[in-house]
Enzyme design. Structure first.
Site, mmCIF file in Angstrom:
data_model
loop_
_atom_site.group_PDB
_atom_site.id
_atom_site.type_symbol
_atom_site.label_atom_id
_atom_site.label_comp_id
_atom_site.label_asym_id
_atom_site.label_seq_id
_atom_site.Cartn_x
_atom_site.Cartn_y
_atom_site.Cartn_z
ATOM 1 C CD GLU B 116 -2.973 -1.311 0.553
ATOM 2 O OE1 GLU B 116 -3.107 -0.486 -0.364
ATOM 3 O OE2 GLU B 116 -3.796 -2.211 0.795
ATOM 4 C CE1 TYR B 123 -3.403 6.278 -6.088
ATOM 5 C CE2 TYR B 123 -3.046 6.062 -3.732
ATOM 6 C CZ TYR B 123 -3.596 5.594 -4.904
ATOM 7 O OH TYR B 123 -4.342 4.455 -4.894
ATOM 8 C CD GLU B 205 -7.272 -3.809 1.338
ATOM 9 O OE1 GLU B 205 -6.186 -3.266 1.186
ATOM 10 O OE2 GLU B 205 -7.394 -4.995 1.716
ATOM 11 C CG ASP B 238 -0.392 -4.530 -5.773
ATOM 12 O OD1 ASP B 238 0.006 -5.576 -6.300
ATOM 13 O OD2 ASP B 238 0.291 -3.482 -5.712
#
Lengths: 92, 376
Positions: B116, B123, B205, B238
């Site tokens: 993560e 980003y 998620e 992922d």
């Protein structure tokens, strides 16, 4: 020997031997969700009403009792399967 | 019950429950209680990628050419994704590592959270590329009400578990007075908090992320912001793995073979857990209102995104063992499948990683019939 796949509330067909169940369904233009195509995301689940499948790779995704992961299994006998949201054939 | 980083007691780790058993001592993976977590680790490691591998040079130009309301959609979506990964990059570690009891699960949690952090780095990579002043975007994440409103629900289960566990480790079970306030610490209550946390992480998620992916891919579906979509594809691969991690945990908990008390907790909290899914779906629909407040984009509007929220929520509820909540049965965004398909995350294999290509995966079992098709 060729096995027959029957989709509940849909139709029956004979898949090509080298195809996984997912590939066979796509070949018949049946709409089905998928993501990873290698057994870890669990998107392509279907309910196995009758018959037996064997896995080409051992799936990592959680598979509830009575379900199969179509992206990584092949028919070992005639199959009766049910798709979660019915049998829809792509219009094209 | 104080936490210890190296538990010196002698015990059989394969007889421990997933959580709230002995603290893990030796990180050993030769014997495993649940081999699936080891497989998840292997898979995640084989996925390793870096945001810099993806070329974003056309995205800057694409972004400048977007109309204002589409810039708002793109940036808001990116802010939301940044929030989600900021939470996921640390919370599994902080909340779950102090209570985990299986070495393979402990390492899965660390591997999961680490991946993560790669997403978070992506980003920054994307934002740095499209705007001159990234701070404006990052700063807005903590002040923008549309985002903070949802952040509360995303983090509150984690926070409650973390607080409960720290009291448990410090004071043990029983009634305690802290700063004049009476608190009850019980293992049963902590297990309830843990169960709800895992449910809310699965929702994060498996639903919230996918709604944001839909927005990212909707741009690329129109051949704009394609570099961004390539990164999101890697992130989606992922996340597909991560959401299965929490699905496995939820099923193992509900099954009761791992910890019979956890199965009771799962039964007790069934309705509450189901409500977490439904509430999240409603929040995602509210978010769609905010995204499209100044106008829709070609291929995606508030209604279609709302239908997708219901569709994906139904799917995930069924996968996690709950009854679906919505009537929607058809995927309103059929093109999502091809964007999510992780087998074609990259086009040129010599340039980047192919997910199905695992290093060191050699099949040593060769039988004489493997050569039956050969003739000399």
């Amino acid at each position: 020997m060729a096995h027959i796949i029957k989709i509940l509330e849909g139709f029956s067909f004979i898949p090509r031997k080298e195809q996984t169940v997912l590939e066979a369904l796509e070949h018949q233009q049946v709409e089905i969700d998928f993501q990873c195509r290698e057994g870890f995301c669990g998107s392509c689940q279907a309910t196995l009403i009758d018959g037996e499948v064997s896995y080409t790779t051992e799936p990592i995704a959680f598979i509830p009792e009575g379900k199969i992961l179509t992206c990584c299994c092949k028919p070992e006998s005639d199959l009766v399967i049910e798709l979660a949201f019915g049998c829809k054939v792509k219009s094209s | 019950m104080t936490y210890t980083t190296f538990n010196q007691e002698q015990f059989n780790a394969t007889k421990e429950p997933m959580f709230f058993g002995h603290h893990v001592n030796v990180s050993r993976y030769d014997v495993q209680k649940y081999a699936v977590f080891e497989k998840l680790i292997e898979k995640q490691l084989s996925f390793f990628w870096r945001p810099e591998e993806v070329d974003l040079s056309t995205d800057r130009r694409d972004f400048a050419a977007l109309p204002d309301h589409e810039k708002h959609i793109f940036l808001s979506n990116l802010k939301y994704q940044t929030l989600l990964d900021s939470v996921q990059g640390r919370s599994p570690n902080v909340a779950l590592l102090p209570i985990v009891s299986l070495p393979e699960l402990e390492t899965w949690i660390e591997t999961w959270a680490f991946s993560e952090t790669i997403h978070s780095r992506s980003y920054t990579h994307i934002i740095r590329n499209i705007v001159n002043e990234p701070s404006v975007i990052f700063d807005d994440i903590v002040t923008n009400e549309a985002i903070t409103k949802r952040a509360r629900d995303i983090t509150r289960y984690y926070d409650a578990l973390i607080e409960g566990v720290s009291l448990y480790h410090r004071l043990g079970e029983g009634q305690h007075t802290i700063n004049g306030e009476t608190v009850n610490v019980s293992l049963r209550d902590l297990k309830r908090k843990l169960y709800l946390t895992i449910v809310s992480v699965n929702v994060l998620e498996a639903i919230r992320f996918y709604v944001s992916f839909a927005c990212s891919f909707a741009f690329a579906e129109r051949s704009t912001m394609e570099g961004n979509a390539k990164i999101i594809k890697l992130i989606a691969r992922d996340e597909a793995l991560h959401l299965n991690g929490t699905q496995h945990m939820l099923h193992l908990m509900a099954d009761g073979k791992d910890d019979p008390e956890m199965a009771e907790v799962a039964r007790e909290l069934k309705d509450q857990a189901r409500q977490i899914f439904i509430d999240a779906a409603e929040q995602e629909k509210d978010w769609a209102d905010y995204l499209f407040r100044d106008g829709s984009m070609i291929g995606l509007n508030r209604d279609i995104l709302g239908q997708y929220v219901e569709y994906i929520t139904n799917q995930r509820m069924v996968s996690a063992g709950f009854e679906p909540a919505f009537a929607t049965k058809q995927n309103p965004l059929p093109w999502m499948n091809s964007w999510l398909n992780s087998d074609n995350v990259q086009v040129a294999p010599q340039e980047v990683e192919v997910s199905s290509y695992l290093v060191g995966q050699i099949d040593n079992e060769v039988q004489s019939e493997d050569f039956s098709n050969f003739s000399l």
